[in-house]
Motif scaffolding. Sequence first.
Motif, PDB file in Angstrom:
ATOM      1  N   MET A  92       0.821  -1.199   0.000  1.00 62.77           N
ATOM      2  CA  MET A  92       0.000   0.000   0.000  1.00 62.77           C
ATOM      3  C   MET A  92       0.859   1.255   0.000  1.00 62.77           C
ATOM      4  N   ARG A  93       1.956   1.241   0.752  1.00 62.38           N
ATOM      5  CA  ARG A  93       2.831   2.411   0.843  1.00 62.38           C
ATOM      6  C   ARG A  93       3.470   2.709  -0.513  1.00 62.38           C
ATOM      7  N   LYS A  94       3.858   1.668  -1.237  1.00 61.92           N
ATOM      8  CA  LYS A  94       4.497   1.872  -2.541  1.00 61.92           C
ATOM      9  C   LYS A  94       3.516   2.497  -3.521  1.00 61.92           C
ATOM     10  N   HIS A  95       2.272   2.056  -3.487  1.00 68.30           N
ATOM     11  CA  HIS A  95       1.246   2.627  -4.356  1.00 68.30           C
ATOM     12  C   HIS A  95       1.046   4.116  -4.050  1.00 68.30           C
ATOM     13  N   PHE A  96       1.068   4.462  -2.764  1.00 69.75           N
ATOM     14  CA  PHE A  96       0.906   5.854  -2.351  1.00 69.75           C
ATOM     15  C   PHE A  96       2.061   6.706  -2.864  1.00 69.75           C
ATOM     16  N   SER A  97       3.289   6.184  -2.811  1.00 70.28           N
ATOM     17  CA  SER A  97       4.453   6.926  -3.300  1.00 70.28           C
ATOM     18  C   SER A  97       4.373   7.148  -4.803  1.00 70.28           C
ATOM     19  N   ILE A  98       3.916   6.147  -5.529  1.00 68.75           N
ATOM     20  CA  ILE A  98       3.792   6.289  -6.981  1.00 68.75           C
ATOM     21  C   ILE A  98       2.784   7.377  -7.319  1.00 68.75           C
ATOM     22  N   VAL A  99       1.676   7.410  -6.601  1.00 67.37           N
ATOM     23  CA  VAL A  99       0.656   8.440  -6.838  1.00 67.37           C
ATOM     24  C   VAL A  99       1.217   9.820  -6.504  1.00 67.37           C
ATOM     25  N   GLN A 100       1.965   9.931  -5.408  1.00 66.61           N
ATOM     26  CA  GLN A 100       2.569  11.209  -5.045  1.00 66.61           C
ATOM     27  C   GLN A 100       3.506  11.697  -6.142  1.00 66.61           C
ATOM     28  N   TYR A 101       4.391  10.833  -6.594  1.00 66.48           N
ATOM     29  CA  TYR A 101       5.346  11.228  -7.621  1.00 66.48           C
ATOM     30  C   TYR A 101       4.654  11.555  -8.940  1.00 66.48           C
ATOM     31  N   ALA A 102       3.631  10.802  -9.282  1.00 68.57           N
ATOM     32  CA  ALA A 102       2.885  11.083 -10.514  1.00 68.57           C
ATOM     33  C   ALA A 102       2.207  12.445 -10.442  1.00 68.57           C
ATOM     34  N   CYS A 103       1.637  12.774  -9.301  1.00 74.65           N
ATOM     35  CA  CYS A 103       1.010  14.091  -9.137  1.00 74.65           C
ATOM     36  C   CYS A 103       2.044  15.207  -9.235  1.00 74.65           C
ATOM     37  N   ALA A 104       3.209  15.008  -8.640  1.00 77.93           N
ATOM     38  CA  ALA A 104       4.256  16.018  -8.703  1.00 77.93           C
ATOM     39  C   ALA A 104       4.728  16.232 -10.138  1.00 77.93           C
ATOM     40  N   VAL A 105       4.928  15.153 -10.854  1.00 72.74           N
ATOM     41  CA  VAL A 105       5.374  15.271 -12.249  1.00 72.74           C
ATOM     42  C   VAL A 105       4.287  15.915 -13.103  1.00 72.74           C
ATOM     43  N   CYS A 106       3.030  15.547 -12.875  1.00 71.08           N
ATOM     44  CA  CYS A 106       1.924  16.160 -13.628  1.00 71.08           C
ATOM     45  C   CYS A 106       1.821  17.654 -13.359  1.00 71.08           C
ATOM     46  N   LEU A 107       2.050  18.062 -12.125  1.00 69.62           N
ATOM     47  CA  LEU A 107       2.039  19.486 -11.800  1.00 69.62           C
ATOM     48  C   LEU A 107       3.107  20.238 -12.588  1.00 69.62           C
ATOM     49  N   ILE A 108       4.318  19.694 -12.606  1.00 71.30           N
ATOM     50  CA  ILE A 108       5.407  20.355 -13.323  1.00 71.30           C
ATOM     51  C   ILE A 108       5.113  20.403 -14.823  1.00 71.30           C
ATOM     52  N   ILE A 109       4.658  19.290 -15.375  1.00 72.15           N
ATOM     53  CA  ILE A 109       4.372  19.240 -16.811  1.00 72.15           C
ATOM     54  C   ILE A 109       3.232  20.184 -17.174  1.00 72.15           C
ATOM     55  N   SER A 110       2.191  20.215 -16.347  1.00 78.05           N
ATOM     56  CA  SER A 110       1.055  21.096 -16.664  1.00 78.05           C
ATOM     57  C   SER A 110       1.458  22.562 -16.602  1.00 78.05           C
ATOM     58  N   SER A 111       2.289  22.926 -15.662  1.00 75.68           N
ATOM     59  CA  SER A 111       2.700  24.327 -15.582  1.00 75.68           C
ATOM     60  C   SER A 111       3.558  24.719 -16.784  1.00 75.68           C
ATOM     61  N   ILE A 112       4.441  23.828 -17.201  1.00 74.79           N
ATOM     62  CA  ILE A 112       5.277  24.122 -18.373  1.00 74.79           C
ATOM     63  C   ILE A 112       4.420  24.208 -19.634  1.00 74.79           C
ATOM     64  N   MET A 113       3.455  23.305 -19.764  1.00 78.28           N
ATOM     65  CA  MET A 113       2.585  23.321 -20.945  1.00 78.28           C
ATOM     66  C   MET A 113       1.728  24.588 -20.988  1.00 78.28           C
ATOM     67  N   MET A 114       1.233  25.028 -19.840  1.00 80.16           N
ATOM     68  CA  MET A 114       0.407  26.238 -19.815  1.00 80.16           C
ATOM     69  C   MET A 114       1.229  27.471 -20.176  1.00 80.16           C
ATOM     70  N   VAL A 115       2.462  27.538 -19.706  1.00 78.05           N
ATOM     71  CA  VAL A 115       3.336  28.657 -20.066  1.00 78.05           C
ATOM     72  C   VAL A 115       3.630  28.629 -21.563  1.00 78.05           C
ATOM     73  N   ALA A 116       3.940  27.455 -22.090  1.00 82.57           N
ATOM     74  CA  ALA A 116       4.233  27.357 -23.527  1.00 82.57           C
ATOM     75  C   ALA A 116       3.020  27.768 -24.356  1.00 82.57           C
ATOM     76  N   TYR A 117       1.837  27.328 -23.960  1.00 83.94           N
ATOM     77  CA  TYR A 117       0.619  27.699 -24.696  1.00 83.94           C
ATOM     78  C   TYR A 117       0.396  29.204 -24.665  1.00 83.94           C
TER      79      TYR A 117
END
Length: 68
Positions: free
Chosen positions: A1-26
């Motif tokens: 369960m802990r490993k699944h939680f870490s994967i979700v945390q990291y995925a959210c962090a990466v999505c935040l960074i990618i979304s901010s870069i994409m919005m700036v580029a747009y």
Amino acid sequence: MRKHFSIVQYACAVCLIISSIMMVAYQVLTIADVANGLLMYVAQAFLLAGSIFGLDYYIKKIKDDFQS
């Protein structure tokens, strides 16, 4: 369960960074400028993502120090 939680945390962090870069580029491509509100979003996204990665590393480091 802990490993699944870490994967979700990291995925959210990466999505935040990618979304901010994409919005700036747009916005740069459409109006050739970056609004102040978007800059605040980028700053908060990078701060939260950095906190997620940094806090997890810090906790792992403390656990390793106590176990050895």
